[in-house]
Design a protein around this motif. Structure first.
Motif, PDB file in Angstrom:
ATOM      1  N   ALA A   1       0.845  -1.109  -0.078  1.00 26.96           N
ATOM      2  CA  ALA A   1      -0.018  -0.040   0.041  1.00 26.96           C
ATOM      3  C   ALA A   1       0.875   1.205  -0.262  1.00 26.96           C
ATOM      4  O   ALA A   1       0.633   2.298  -0.741  1.00 26.96           O
ATOM      5  N   ILE A   2       2.026   1.283   0.792  1.00 30.79           N
ATOM      6  CA  ILE A   2       2.950   2.334   0.641  1.00 30.79           C
ATOM      7  C   ILE A   2       3.586   2.698  -0.459  1.00 30.79           C
ATOM      8  O   ILE A   2       3.478   3.661  -1.133  1.00 30.79           O
ATOM      9  N   ILE A   3       3.777   1.320  -1.261  1.00 38.37           N
ATOM     10  CA  ILE A   3       4.391   1.529  -2.723  1.00 38.37           C
ATOM     11  C   ILE A   3       3.383   2.107  -3.551  1.00 38.37           C
ATOM     12  O   ILE A   3       3.853   2.883  -4.607  1.00 38.37           O
ATOM     13  N   VAL A   4       2.113   1.735  -3.417  1.00 32.71           N
ATOM     14  CA  VAL A   4       1.220   2.258  -4.381  1.00 32.71           C
ATOM     15  C   VAL A   4       1.006   3.831  -3.961  1.00 32.71           C
ATOM     16  O   VAL A   4       1.030   4.578  -4.908  1.00 32.71           O
ATOM     17  N   ALA A   5       1.069   4.012  -2.821  1.00 28.84           N
ATOM     18  CA  ALA A   5       0.920   5.707  -2.399  1.00 28.84           C
ATOM     19  C   ALA A   5       2.041   6.427  -3.087  1.00 28.84           C
ATOM     20  O   ALA A   5       1.876   7.516  -3.551  1.00 28.84           O
ATOM     21  N   LEU A   6       3.168   5.825  -2.913  1.00 25.90           N
ATOM     22  CA  LEU A   6       4.524   6.423  -3.532  1.00 25.90           C
ATOM     23  C   LEU A   6       4.596   6.393  -4.802  1.00 25.90           C
ATOM     24  O   LEU A   6       4.601   7.501  -5.414  1.00 25.90           O
ATOM     25  N   TYR A   7       3.678   5.404  -5.631  1.00 22.74           N
ATOM     26  CA  TYR A   7       3.743   5.682  -7.078  1.00 22.74           C
ATOM     27  C   TYR A   7       3.065   6.875  -7.568  1.00 22.74           C
ATOM     28  O   TYR A   7       2.957   7.419  -8.349  1.00 22.74           O
ATOM     29  N   ARG A   8       1.844   6.859  -6.587  1.00 22.83           N
ATOM     30  CA  ARG A   8       0.842   7.988  -6.921  1.00 22.83           C
ATOM     31  C   ARG A   8       1.367   9.289  -6.837  1.00 22.83           C
ATOM     32  O   ARG A   8       1.225  10.193  -7.697  1.00 22.83           O
ATOM     33  N   SER A   9       2.258   9.510  -5.717  1.00 20.56           N
ATOM     34  CA  SER A   9       2.711  11.012  -5.484  1.00 20.56           C
ATOM     35  C   SER A   9       4.027  10.987  -6.159  1.00 20.56           C
ATOM     36  O   SER A   9       4.237  12.372  -6.717  1.00 20.56           O
ATOM     37  N   ARG A  10       4.762  10.268  -6.661  1.00 18.21           N
ATOM     38  CA  ARG A  10       6.066  10.391  -7.383  1.00 18.21           C
ATOM     39  C   ARG A  10       6.234   9.915  -8.863  1.00 18.21           C
ATOM     40  O   ARG A  10       7.355  10.422  -9.479  1.00 18.21           O
TER      41      ARG A  10
END
Lengths: 106, 188
Positions: free
Chosen positions: A84-93
């Motif tokens: 979930a953190i990786i998905v959030a990271l991909y969304r923001s960066r």
């Protein structure tokens, strides 16, 4: 019959391979998979020690396998949160490569 | 062997989907090792949880993010050598320790002999001072020369390890809520 040291050697090699992946790969998902490999290597040592150190009744020591059970469960929760953190990271960066994440660089 | 090759392929293959697949192979090999070590329950949950649930999650995320093969990038030499150095030092240490450490051979499990330890001994209600030996499921299985792995684990899970089990339940709940919160659209 395999011996204890053979199992420990295999587990250590698995850990070393996982460590190589964590250190060398840039793709954060592959890094995460290698982290799981390292956890599995620890599980293998636990099961090997539980088999080679029988309890009073002469059965494999069950406490080692209990710890494996808990480790696997916690690893499942950790994978869910990490992805979930990786998905959030991909969304923001818009990247999942660790060398492109340079927000903290001065 | 299958396990080590699978693990090496996870690190070496450039495509994330290919490394996920080789990781499944690695976990299946690891489950085989667990079963060879008479840890049947651990082997089964290794396949179910890791090769089943966790890898589906990984592949799902790879699909969701639409990743393709790693771009060919020139790795920086300095971190590459430092990382490999750490790993090689670790491996040399490992071989040194396992070759000098006293080894231990695998002993055959004598299952019928262990059955005595798992019978219930109750005081006889009719003759005081006498004990009544009650066969449990575990001791019956042991006498039939099968290892009641799941019974043993379940018994200690719900007696000795009851509090950790409940904490684990709370942890899973927290993780579920956390994942839902994390993957919601940020509406701040």
């Amino acid at each position: 019959m395999p011996t204890l040291n053979q199992y420990l050697l295999v587990a250590g090699l698995l850990f070393a391979i996982g460590l190589t992946g964590v250190v060398l790969r840039r793709n954060i998902i592959v890094v995460f998979m290698c982290l799981e490999l390292m956890l599995s290597a620890a599980n293998l040592t636990l099961v090997a020690f539980s088999r080679f150190q029988p309890n009073a009744a002469g059965l494999p020591d069950i406490h080692g396998q209990m710890l494996v059970f808990f480790v696997i469960t916690v690893a499942a929760a950790e994978v869910a949160v990490g992805l979930a953190i990786i998905v959030a990271l991909y969304r923001s960066r818009q990247t999942i490569y660790t060398d492109e994440l340079t927000v903290l660089k001065g | 062997m299958l396990m080590l090759f699978g693990a090496a392929a996870v690190v070496l293959l450039p495509n994330p989907v290919a490394s996920a697949m080789s990781m499944v192979a690695s976990f299946v090999g690891l489950a085989g090792l667990f079963i060879g070590l008479n840890a049947y329950f651990a082997g089964i949950i290794q396949i179910l949880v890791y090769a089943g649930a966790i890898m589906v999650l990984f592949i799902f995320i790879i699909m969701l993010l639409d990743l393709n093969t790693d771009k060919k990038r020139v790795p920086k030499m300095m971190p590459l050598f430092a990382g490999l150095g750490i790993v090689i030092a670790f491996t040399i240490q490992l071989i040194g320790i396992t070759s000098t450490h006293p080894n231990r051979a695998m002993t055959e499990l004598n299952l019928p002999a262990a059955a005595e330890h798992y019978t219930n001994k109750l005081p006889d209600p009719e003759k005081p001072g006498n004990t009544l030996v009650v066969e449990t499921q575990i001791s019956k299985n042991l006498r039939n020369n099968t290892l009641p792995d799941v019974h043993l684990i379940g018994q200690s899970l719900f007696t000795q390890y009851n509090l950790p089990l409940q904490i684990l339940g709370v942890l899973l709940l927290v993780a579920t809520v956390g994942v839902v919160v994390l993957s919601k659209k940020q509406t701040l």
